[in-house]
Design a protein around this motif. Structure first.
Motif, PDB file in Angstrom:
ATOM      1  N   ARG A   2     -52.857   7.677 -25.670  1.00  0.00           N
ATOM      2  CA  ARG A   2     -51.641   6.903 -25.905  1.00  0.00           C
ATOM      3  C   ARG A   2     -50.444   7.821 -25.815  1.00  0.00           C
ATOM      4  NH1 ARG A   2     -51.642   1.973 -30.142  1.00  0.00           N
ATOM      5  NH2 ARG A   2     -53.358   0.774 -29.265  1.00  0.00           N
ATOM      6  N   ILE A  14     -47.165   3.719 -27.099  1.00  0.00           N
ATOM      7  CA  ILE A  14     -47.134   3.081 -25.786  1.00  0.00           C
ATOM      8  C   ILE A  14     -48.539   3.164 -25.204  1.00  0.00           C
ATOM      9  CG2 ILE A  14     -46.216   3.184 -23.439  1.00  0.00           C
ATOM     10  CD1 ILE A  14     -43.683   4.442 -24.574  1.00  0.00           C
ATOM     11  N   VAL A  15     -49.074   2.027 -24.827  1.00  0.00           N
ATOM     12  CA  VAL A  15     -50.392   1.982 -24.195  1.00  0.00           C
ATOM     13  C   VAL A  15     -50.199   2.112 -22.689  1.00  0.00           C
ATOM     14  CG1 VAL A  15     -52.487   0.643 -23.853  1.00  0.00           C
ATOM     15  CG2 VAL A  15     -51.243   0.484 -26.030  1.00  0.00           C
ATOM     16  N   PRO A  16     -50.724   3.173 -22.076  1.00  0.00           N
ATOM     17  CA  PRO A  16     -50.530   3.344 -20.625  1.00  0.00           C
ATOM     18  C   PRO A  16     -51.233   2.246 -19.839  1.00  0.00           C
ATOM     19  CG  PRO A  16     -51.181   5.409 -21.662  1.00  0.00           C
ATOM     20  CD  PRO A  16     -51.391   4.332 -22.677  1.00  0.00           C
ATOM     21  N   ALA A  17     -50.647   1.902 -18.708  1.00  0.00           N
ATOM     22  CA  ALA A  17     -51.240   0.929 -17.803  1.00  0.00           C
ATOM     23  C   ALA A  17     -51.993   1.649 -16.700  1.00  0.00           C
ATOM     24  CB  ALA A  17     -50.147   0.048 -17.208  1.00  0.00           C
ATOM     25  N   GLU A  18     -52.888   0.950 -16.056  1.00  0.00           N
ATOM     26  CA  GLU A  18     -53.574   1.488 -14.896  1.00  0.00           C
ATOM     27  C   GLU A  18     -52.794   1.112 -13.629  1.00  0.00           C
ATOM     28  OE1 GLU A  18     -57.530   0.002 -14.939  1.00  0.00           O
ATOM     29  OE2 GLU A  18     -58.106   1.096 -16.759  1.00  0.00           O
ATOM     30  N   MET A  24     -48.115   8.636 -13.325  1.00  0.00           N
ATOM     31  CA  MET A  24     -48.581   9.009 -14.661  1.00  0.00           C
ATOM     32  C   MET A  24     -48.887  10.497 -14.735  1.00  0.00           C
ATOM     33  SD  MET A  24     -49.060   8.079 -17.752  1.00  0.00           S
ATOM     34  CE  MET A  24     -48.977   6.284 -17.639  1.00  0.00           C
ATOM     35  N   ALA A  70     -42.109  -3.574 -21.875  1.00  0.00           N
ATOM     36  CA  ALA A  70     -42.695  -2.810 -20.778  1.00  0.00           C
ATOM     37  C   ALA A  70     -42.081  -1.413 -20.721  1.00  0.00           C
ATOM     38  CB  ALA A  70     -42.467  -3.531 -19.453  1.00  0.00           C
ATOM     39  N   LEU A  97     -45.606   1.581 -16.202  1.00  0.00           N
ATOM     40  CA  LEU A  97     -46.439   2.666 -16.725  1.00  0.00           C
ATOM     41  C   LEU A  97     -47.165   2.303 -18.017  1.00  0.00           C
ATOM     42  CD1 LEU A  97     -44.073   5.716 -16.121  1.00  0.00           C
ATOM     43  CD2 LEU A  97     -46.105   5.082 -14.815  1.00  0.00           C
ATOM     44  N   GLY A  98     -46.778   1.204 -18.636  1.00  0.00           N
ATOM     45  CA  GLY A  98     -47.438   0.826 -19.871  1.00  0.00           C
ATOM     46  C   GLY A  98     -46.649  -0.217 -20.624  1.00  0.00           C
ATOM     47  N   HIS A  99     -46.997  -0.368 -21.903  1.00  0.00           N
ATOM     48  CA  HIS A  99     -46.350  -1.364 -22.743  1.00  0.00           C
ATOM     49  C   HIS A  99     -46.400  -0.868 -24.182  1.00  0.00           C
ATOM     50  CE1 HIS A  99     -45.346  -5.301 -24.519  1.00  0.00           C
ATOM     51  NE2 HIS A  99     -44.933  -5.636 -23.311  1.00  0.00           N
ATOM     52  N   ASP A 101     -46.915  -0.843 -28.123  1.00  0.00           N
ATOM     53  CA  ASP A 101     -47.847  -1.500 -29.023  1.00  0.00           C
ATOM     54  C   ASP A 101     -47.178  -1.626 -30.379  1.00  0.00           C
ATOM     55  OD1 ASP A 101     -50.089  -2.648 -30.079  1.00  0.00           O
ATOM     56  OD2 ASP A 101     -51.211  -0.774 -30.288  1.00  0.00           O
TER      57      ASP A 101
END
Length: 294
Positions: A2, A14-18, A24, A70, A97-99, A101
């Motif tokens: 995270r 922030i939870v990274p996105a794939e 990244m 976001a 890049l993520g969202h 939390d």
């Protein structure tokens, strides 16, 4: 893994996105990242800071479709941002890049504080990785060492000739030099991105000339109109590096983008944008319409 965003007493994970491995990786190589937060001038509903790397859009998403909370990278502007509401009409493709939390209300409050205090107080923070964040080695610079060192120094601390701009009380100072310098640096930054987008189209000689002209023009304006001699010297050095034996154009354009973007960022932090906007509105409300009979 995270990410943790912290600024002005507010912290959120922030939870990274794939789907954006290249961007990244560049982000992780720059962590932990000190932040100086900027307030938007047009779109309004986000907080942002400048990214210390240059990457093309990856898995492009229309910026207006990025949902509140976001975490995005906006390549052409070189911003890392957290959105907190639908943006005003603007056209751009960004990398998600993520969202966050956490409740978006915390970012809303930070954004409101940032808008009200921009130019009066610098809001700072950090972005760091936790958990199983892979170690990333800094890339070997592909530009002259002195120019790379100058860029790192520029990112580490606000140049003295930039900070000094707000001290003058000559006619139309400090607003004239600060606003002119910020616009010059911003336009240079955008122009370099345009040049970068054309590197694969051929005509390297023409693009080298365009890069040299853009850097030289901005440097002259900053030096001669705004008395930013040291900062201008860095731009002159970037232009001179175009003639260094064996210097590839692509890496030098990227380095120049990082230099110009950071100059614009330091200048932007000096400007009380909300106060100026409110003063503009007040002046317009009290003045007769332009062209009206007196």
């Amino acid at each position: 893994m995270r990410l943790t965003f912290t600024a002005d007493g507010f912290t959120c994970p922030i939870v990274p996105a794939e789907g954006a491995p290249r961007t990244m990786a560049a982000l992780l190589a720059a962590l932990p990242m000190p932040l100086q937060l900027h307030t938007p001038k047009i779109a309004g509903s986000h907080i942002y800071w400048h990214a210390p790397f240059v990457e093309d859009v990856e898995g492009g998403v229309d910026v207006l479709s990025a949902r509140p909370g976001a975490f995005i990278y906006w390549p052409v502007r070189q911003f890392l941002e957290i959105t907190f509401a639908p943006l005003q009409a603007e056209t751009a493709s960004v990398t998600v890049l993520g969202h966050i939390d956490a409740p978006v209300e915390g970012v809303v409050a930070l954004g409101e504080r940032l808008r009200a205090e921009a130019g009066r107080r610098r809001l700072t923070g950090t972005l760091a990785a936790s958990g199983d964040a892979p170690a990333a080695a800094a890339p070997t610079p592909a530009v002259p060492t002195a120019l790379h060192v100058a860029r790192l120094a520029l990112w580490a601390e606000c140049p003295a000739d930039v900070a000094a701009l707000t001290g003058s009380r000559a006619i139309m100072h400090p607003v004239g030099p600060v606003m002119l310098a910020e616009s010059e640096a911003r336009v240079l930054h955008e122009t370099l991105w345009w040049i970068r987008s054309r590197l694969d189209a051929g005509d390297e000689a023409g693009l080298r000339t365009a890069t040299a002209i853009a850097l030289d023009k901005a440097a002259v304006r900053l030096r001669d109109f705004c008395h930013m001699t040291t900062t201008a010297d860095t731009l002159f050095a970037a232009a001179a590096a175009l003639d260094a034996p064996g210097q590839q154009l692509g890496p030098l354009v990227d380095e120049a983008i990082l230099i110009a973007g950071r100059i614009a960022a330091w200048l932007d932090l000096l400007i009380p944008w909300n106060d100026i906007n409110e003063g503009f509105r007040e002046a317009l409300s009290e003045a007769p319409a332009m062209g009206a009979a007196s």
